[in-house]
Design a protein around this motif. Structure first.
Motif: not given
Length: 295
Positions: A273-295
């Motif tokens: 778990q993480y906070c995009a605003t605090c840790q990644t400049g507001g960019r959500p990180l790719a969820d590899r589990r969802l990425s696989r489902l969307l292929k």
């Protein structure tokens, strides 16, 4: 999974109740938890408990020179009882108790129901590990541990040396027990959030200011958690851990720093778990589990 602060709390709890007392009997409920056979668990019987220590996430009970080393893994736990059941522990079946340690009763205790503890494990993945050894360095998981982040000798330069030239993502490096002992999924999430760093950042490319901030965040996070666990009974340590988390295990809740939603990235058998605003400049990180489902 219990990490450094919880195991430190367990060690302190057992130290107060066991040191100076005699082990009356060790009963095995699940043979698969035993990772050594010589000396056998029965060798601890009749011996005096000399100390209880922690090595990373390992619990080490020194019984007159023999060591009962325990790794609780993901679903294991230690349950203390001031009066254990009279009936001996029976192997097999659906009983979650894998190992029971009975102490010799003292004058004011019921001789048929002495104090002691059970090691339990829930779920189907049985990873609880118990070693009985003459030297804890005989346990591979202890012999290969990296430095303890709360050791007085572990300074900023020592931490910087661990990160230098590493191509690992910083989240994975913090969890690597041969690099740093005792930090797991939960406290790596917490330290990275406190340091305002992406878990995907490459450890060896962190700027000096980032390394300093992460070092302070890691030490402070662990020290605060150890204080929170101090003096608590074993049964309350899990709740104390959950209560102290700001982002780990809080997917969908508001970040306590900025108010943004806490996000999650899932892997095969765990999530972070993480906070995009605090840790990644507001960019959500790719969820590899969802990425696989969307292929």
């Amino acid at each position: 999974m219990p990490e450094l602060p919880e195991v430190e709390g367990l060690a302190a709890f057992l130290r107060e109740r066991m040191v100076g007392r005699v082990v009356a009997r060790v009963e095995v409920g699940a043979v698969n938890v035993l990772k050594t056979y010589d000396p056998p668990p029965a060798a601890l019987q009749g011996l005096l408990v000399a100390g209880v220590e922690r090595h990373g996430k390992w619990l080490d009970i020194d019984v007159d020179g023999l060591h009962l080393a325990v790794h609780l893994s993901r679903a294991g736990w230690l349950r203390w009882s001031d009066a254990l059941p009279k009936a001996p522990l029976r192997p097999g079946g659906k009983n979650p108790v894998a190992l029971r340690v009975r102490l010799a009763p003292e004058d004011d205790e019921d001789p048929e129901r002495p104090p002691g503890f059970d090691l339990t494990e829930a779920g189907t993945q049985k990873r609880l590990a118990v070693h009985v050894v003459k030297d804890v360095q005989q346990v591979p998981g202890i012999a290969t541990l990296g430095p303890d982040p709360l050791d007085g000798s572990f300074d900023l330069e020592a931490f910087r040396a661990l990160l230098r030239d590493s191509r690992q993502q910083v989240k994975g490096l913090l969890r690597e027990q041969s690099v740093l002992a005792g930090v797991g999924n939960a406290y790596s999430d917490e330290a990275l959030h406190a340091a305002r760093l992406s878990p995907y950042a490459q450890a060896g490319k962190l700027a000096d200011a980032d390394v300093e901030r992460l070092y302070e965040a890691l030490r402070t996070t662990l020290q605060d958690a150890v204080v929170a666990a101090s003096g608590k009974p074993a049964k309350e340590l899990k709740d104390a851990k959950r209560a102290g988390m700001r982002v780990h295990g809080r997917t969908g809740e508001a970040c306590p720093v900025c108010g943004d939603v806490v996000r999650e990235v899932s892997f095969a058998d765990r999530s972070m778990q993480y906070c995009a605003t605090c840790q990644t400049g507001g960019r959500p990180l790719a969820d590899r589990r969802l990425s696989r489902l969307l292929k």
